[in-house]
Scaffold this motif. Structure first.
Motif, PDB file in Angstrom:
ATOM      1  N   LYS A   1      19.372   0.189  -2.509  1.00 15.63           N
ATOM      2  CA  LYS A   1      19.595  -0.855  -1.624  1.00 15.63           C
ATOM      3  C   LYS A   1      18.265  -1.287  -0.939  1.00 15.63           C
ATOM      4  O   LYS A   1      18.252  -2.240  -0.630  1.00 15.63           O
ATOM      5  CB  LYS A   1      20.684  -0.191  -0.592  1.00 15.63           C
ATOM      6  N   MET A   2      17.454  -0.372  -0.695  1.00 14.49           N
ATOM      7  CA  MET A   2      16.056  -0.690  -0.131  1.00 14.49           C
ATOM      8  C   MET A   2      15.255  -1.701  -0.735  1.00 14.49           C
ATOM      9  O   MET A   2      14.736  -2.573  -0.161  1.00 14.49           O
ATOM     10  CB  MET A   2      15.365   0.312   0.326  1.00 14.49           C
ATOM     11  N   VAL A   3      15.337  -1.608  -2.140  1.00 14.11           N
ATOM     12  CA  VAL A   3      14.914  -2.594  -2.996  1.00 14.11           C
ATOM     13  C   VAL A   3      15.435  -3.799  -3.025  1.00 14.11           C
ATOM     14  O   VAL A   3      14.952  -4.939  -2.900  1.00 14.11           O
ATOM     15  CB  VAL A   3      14.390  -1.848  -4.509  1.00 14.11           C
ATOM     16  N   GLN A   4      16.830  -3.716  -3.090  1.00 12.21           N
ATOM     17  CA  GLN A   4      17.600  -5.088  -3.490  1.00 12.21           C
ATOM     18  C   GLN A   4      17.506  -5.910  -1.839  1.00 12.21           C
ATOM     19  O   GLN A   4      17.666  -7.060  -2.279  1.00 12.21           O
ATOM     20  CB  GLN A   4      18.920  -4.520  -3.676  1.00 12.21           C
TER      21      GLN A   4
ATOM     22  N   ASN B   1      14.380   0.665  -9.978  1.00  9.73           N
ATOM     23  CA  ASN B   1      13.387   0.118  -9.088  1.00  9.73           C
ATOM     24  C   ASN B   1      12.205  -0.132  -9.689  1.00  9.73           C
ATOM     25  O   ASN B   1      11.109  -0.922  -9.156  1.00  9.73           O
ATOM     26  CB  ASN B   1      13.029   0.996  -7.838  1.00  9.73           C
ATOM     27  N   GLU B   2      11.886   0.320 -10.955  1.00 10.94           N
ATOM     28  CA  GLU B   2      10.267   0.450 -11.402  1.00 10.94           C
ATOM     29  C   GLU B   2      10.027  -0.914 -11.856  1.00 10.94           C
ATOM     30  O   GLU B   2       8.776  -1.282 -11.461  1.00 10.94           O
ATOM     31  CB  GLU B   2      10.351   1.142 -12.791  1.00 10.94           C
ATOM     32  N   HIS B   3      10.731  -1.688 -12.419  1.00 11.17           N
ATOM     33  CA  HIS B   3      10.315  -3.229 -12.791  1.00 11.17           C
ATOM     34  C   HIS B   3      10.100  -3.982 -11.466  1.00 11.17           C
ATOM     35  O   HIS B   3       9.241  -4.534 -11.281  1.00 11.17           O
ATOM     36  CB  HIS B   3      11.305  -3.940 -13.573  1.00 11.17           C
ATOM     37  N   LYS B   4      10.672  -3.976 -10.450  1.00 16.40           N
ATOM     38  CA  LYS B   4      10.623  -4.489  -9.166  1.00 16.40           C
ATOM     39  C   LYS B   4       9.444  -4.133  -8.506  1.00 16.40           C
ATOM     40  O   LYS B   4       8.703  -4.921  -7.927  1.00 16.40           O
ATOM     41  CB  LYS B   4      11.935  -4.433  -8.178  1.00 16.40           C
ATOM     42  N   MET B   5       9.041  -2.913  -8.635  1.00 18.99           N
ATOM     43  CA  MET B   5       7.911  -2.264  -7.850  1.00 18.99           C
ATOM     44  C   MET B   5       6.733  -2.984  -8.266  1.00 18.99           C
ATOM     45  O   MET B   5       5.813  -3.279  -7.683  1.00 18.99           O
ATOM     46  CB  MET B   5       7.992  -0.932  -7.830  1.00 18.99           C
ATOM     47  N   VAL B   6       6.672  -3.026  -9.667  1.00 22.49           N
ATOM     48  CA  VAL B   6       5.453  -3.662 -10.496  1.00 22.49           C
ATOM     49  C   VAL B   6       5.372  -4.986 -10.259  1.00 22.49           C
ATOM     50  O   VAL B   6       4.394  -5.612  -9.800  1.00 22.49           O
ATOM     51  CB  VAL B   6       5.673  -3.109 -11.957  1.00 22.49           C
ATOM     52  N   ALA B   7       6.820  -5.748 -10.423  1.00 21.56           N
ATOM     53  CA  ALA B   7       6.555  -7.240 -10.017  1.00 21.56           C
ATOM     54  C   ALA B   7       6.225  -7.442  -8.909  1.00 21.56           C
ATOM     55  O   ALA B   7       5.493  -8.786  -8.565  1.00 21.56           O
ATOM     56  CB  ALA B   7       7.988  -7.760 -10.201  1.00 21.56           C
ATOM     57  N   GLU B   8       6.629  -6.726  -7.719  1.00 27.18           N
ATOM     58  CA  GLU B   8       6.173  -6.970  -6.514  1.00 27.18           C
ATOM     59  C   GLU B   8       4.786  -6.473  -5.900  1.00 27.18           C
ATOM     60  O   GLU B   8       4.414  -6.725  -4.881  1.00 27.18           O
ATOM     61  CB  GLU B   8       7.127  -6.632  -5.497  1.00 27.18           C
TER      62      GLU B   8
END
Length: 115
Positions: free
Chosen positions: A20-23, A58-65
């Motif tokens: 949720k925190m990432v979304q 969350n992995e892909h979003k962390m890298v993308a951001e």
């Protein structure tokens, strides 16, 4: 910021909250807190990102951001706790083979070896 960082770190322990925190856009503010002038705030943000990195979603979003360059910067600090949290975050993200190249490109290898 310190209190908010502690609250977010506490919330990031819960499995449901991790996604949720990432979304809901929590990555950018956490990544920016890694550059705080206050080491305590940096540590809390680093712990939260470490917790979030455990979740494969969350992995892909962390890298993308932009988490990797910010976390690599922590490896160059003089604070051992920041080293620990950054190294664990990188370990968690490295489980995904696609992230390995991004980490090498961002210069993660040299500061990890130097630890």
């Amino acid at each position: 910021q310190e209190h908010a960082a502690v609250i977010v770190r506490n919330l990031s322990v819960n499995g449901e909250n991790k996604v949720k925190m990432v979304q809901e856009g929590g990555l950018k503010p956490l990544i920016s807190l890694l550059k705080s002038k206050h080491e305590f705030t940096q540590e809390q943000a680093a712990m939260a990102l470490r917790n979030l990195s455990i979740n494969a979603t969350n992995e892909h979003k962390m890298v993308a951001e932009g988490a990797i360059p910010a976390v690599v910067d922590l490896l160059r600090s003089r604070n051992g706790a920041l080293h620990e949290h950054a190294a664990v975050t990188i370990r968690n993200l490295a489980i995904n083979a696609e992230n390995e190249k991004a980490m090498a490109d961002e210069g993660a290898i040299q500061p990890l070896v130097a630890l």
